[in-house]
Design an enzyme around this catalytic site. Structure first.
Site, short mmCIF file in Angstrom:
data_model
loop_
_atom_site.label_atom_id
_atom_site.label_comp_id
_atom_site.label_asym_id
_atom_site.label_seq_id
_atom_site.Cartn_x
_atom_site.Cartn_y
_atom_site.Cartn_z
N ASP A 180 -11.66 -0.15 5.83
CA ASP A 180 -10.84 -1.36 5.63
C ASP A 180 -11.64 -2.62 5.99
O ASP A 180 -11.48 -3.66 5.34
CB ASP A 180 -9.59 -1.35 6.52
CG ASP A 180 -8.57 -0.29 6.12
OD1 ASP A 180 -8.77 0.39 5.10
OD2 ASP A 180 -7.57 -0.14 6.85
N ASP A 205 -16.91 5.82 14.11
CA ASP A 205 -15.71 5.77 13.29
C ASP A 205 -15.20 4.33 13.15
O ASP A 205 -14.51 3.80 14.03
CB ASP A 205 -14.62 6.67 13.89
CG ASP A 205 -13.43 6.84 12.94
OD1 ASP A 205 -13.33 6.07 11.96
OD2 ASP A 205 -12.62 7.74 13.17
N GLU A 242 0.82 -1.23 0.00
CA GLU A 242 0.00 0.00 0.00
C GLU A 242 0.84 1.27 0.00
O GLU A 242 2.06 1.22 0.24
CB GLU A 242 -0.95 0.00 1.19
CG GLU A 242 -0.26 0.09 2.54
CD GLU A 242 -1.11 0.75 3.61
OE1 GLU A 242 -1.53 1.91 3.42
OE2 GLU A 242 -1.32 0.12 4.66
N LYS A 287 -3.07 -1.47 15.64
CA LYS A 287 -2.63 -0.67 16.79
C LYS A 287 -3.78 -0.51 17.77
O LYS A 287 -4.94 -0.42 17.36
CB LYS A 287 -2.23 0.72 16.32
CG LYS A 287 -0.93 0.74 15.56
CD LYS A 287 -0.37 2.15 15.52
CE LYS A 287 0.92 2.16 14.75
NZ LYS A 287 0.71 2.35 13.31
N1 PSU Z 1 -2.77 1.88 10.85
C1 PSU Z 1 -1.43 1.82 10.96
N2 PSU Z 1 -0.66 2.31 9.97
C2 PSU Z 1 -1.21 2.85 8.83
C3 PSU Z 1 -2.63 2.90 8.72
C4 PSU Z 1 -3.37 2.40 9.75
O1 PSU Z 1 -0.92 1.34 11.96
O2 PSU Z 1 -0.47 3.31 7.95
C5 PSU Z 1 -3.25 3.45 7.46
C6 PSU Z 1 -3.57 2.31 6.48
O3 PSU Z 1 -3.44 2.80 5.16
C7 PSU Z 1 -5.02 2.02 6.78
C8 PSU Z 1 -5.55 3.41 7.05
O4 PSU Z 1 -5.72 1.39 5.71
O5 PSU Z 1 -4.51 4.05 7.79
C9 PSU Z 1 -6.84 3.40 7.81
O6 PSU Z 1 -7.35 4.69 7.87
P1 PSU Z 1 -8.84 4.93 8.41
O7 PSU Z 1 -8.78 4.54 9.86
O8 PSU Z 1 -9.08 6.40 8.23
O9 PSU Z 1 -9.72 4.06 7.61
MN MN Z 2 -12.14 6.47 10.13
#
Ligand code: PSU
Ligand code: MN
Length: 308
Positions: free
Chosen positions: A142, A138, A24, A159
């Site tokens: 994914d 939220d 990614e 995390k």
């Molecule tokens: N968590 C991590 N490192 C990352 C991400 C999430 O520990 O780089 C990034 C990934 O690209 C993941 C995205 O798909 O953040 C998720 O963002 P959101 O929570 O806004 O969907």
């Molecule tokens: Mn989000």
């Protein structure tokens, strides 16, 4: 006009049934600082190659969904960092129609991988159900992508900026198998423990490839989450990280940060608060995931194109 642009190397590998691993790009632009982000992205590609597969780093460049980036394109995403839009499923129509660049999250990397015909994808950590989601709602896109799109994602778990218990419940509801590689416990990115179990433990890449084959061969559509714990040598103490994450979440709340900005904000704060120590661990776990993903891709290619 096709929106999909597969590099020559990746296209040939797929055509010949050779193993390919998707990578990614949000991790490059939003997940790590420059220049370590570019160095890591290249190192990870090299790791996939050394492990016997072809890397396909994924992003949107000038409105094209790319599978396989040039070094210049990776460098551009790394240098521009937060200025590159972070693209998840809902952002595609705008970014593509405007001919813009976009860094792909786990969700959007899965979408482009599936279009290109790539089945295995290595990353660091996935998005999930955020802490407090019962009021903020939220939940990372994914998870919905894992529910629907036929790509296996190798990650070091997630995390604990997330509510890991709710994330695993969501995956269960959506029918996504969570496989622990040589572990019974779902890993929490920087640490090997989380207190939560995985659905099934499998100890070799061949068994994981067989599971993927059994799922997709039987039209059980959707993804699989393969949880690969950070190597022991680079795990960080859980209580230190818990404190850091609590502080990062407190600052996000205080600043009123929400939506797609939340995850990058928290990642940035964690890095700042651990004075870069977390970055070393982050790089190591991504390399470790790239190795495992390559092994699974090799085994899956062998199942799909038997010799003799
Ligand atoms: N968590 C991590 N490192 C990352 C991400 C999430 O520990 O780089 C990034 C990934 O690209 C993941 C995205 O798909 O953040 C998720 O963002 P959101 O929570 O806004 O969907
Ligand atoms: Mn989000």
């Amino acid at each position: 006009m096709s929106y999909l642009d597969i590099s020559k190397e990746v296209g040939e590998a797929l055509h010949n049934g050779r193993p390919v691993v998707a990578l990614e790009s949000t991790i490059i632009s939003h997940g790590m600082p420059y220049p370590q982000n570019v160095e890591t992205a290249i190192q990870v590609e090299n790791q996939v190659r050394e492990s016997g597969a072809i890397p396909a780093t994924i992003a949107i460049i000038n409105g094209k969904m790319k599978a396989g980036l040039t070094t210049d394109e990776i460098t551009l995403l790394g240098q521009e960092g937060f200025a590159v839009p972070k693209v998840s499923r809902r952002d595609f129509p705008y970014i593509l129609s405007q001919g813009k660049n976009g860094a792909t999250t786990v969700a959007s990397t899965m979408i482009i991988s599936a279009k290109a015909g790539i089945k295995i994808f290595a990353t660091g950590g996935i998005g999930g159900v955020h802490r407090g989601a019962e009021t903020t709602m939220d939940i990372s896109a994914d998870l919905q992508e894992l529910a629907n799109t036929d790509v296996a994602v190798v990650s070091a778990g997630a995390k604990s900026i997330l509510d890991l218990g709710l994330t695993l419940e969501y995956l269960e509801t959506m029918g996504v198998p969570v496989i622990g590689y040589r572990t019974e416990e779902f890993p929490a990115f920087y640490s090997r423990e989380s207190g939560f179990g995985v659905d099934y433990r499998l100890d070799d890449a061949g068994a994981i490839a067989s599971l993927l084959h059994a799922k997709w061969e039987n039209d059980l559509s959707g993804g699989v989450l393969i949880a690969n714990p950070v190597p022991e040598s680079h795990a960080l103490p859980t209580n230190t990280m818990d404190r850091v994450i609590e502080e990062a979440i407190r600052q996000a709340e205080q600043k009123g940060i929400s939506g797609k900005k939340l995850t990058p904000f928290l990642l940035g704060k964690i890095k700042e608060l651990t004075q870069g120590e977390s970055l070393v661990s982050n790089i190591e776990l991504v390399m470790n995931n790239a190795r495992l993903a390559a092994s699974i891709a090799i085994e899956l290619a062998a199942i799909n194109t038997p010799t003799s």
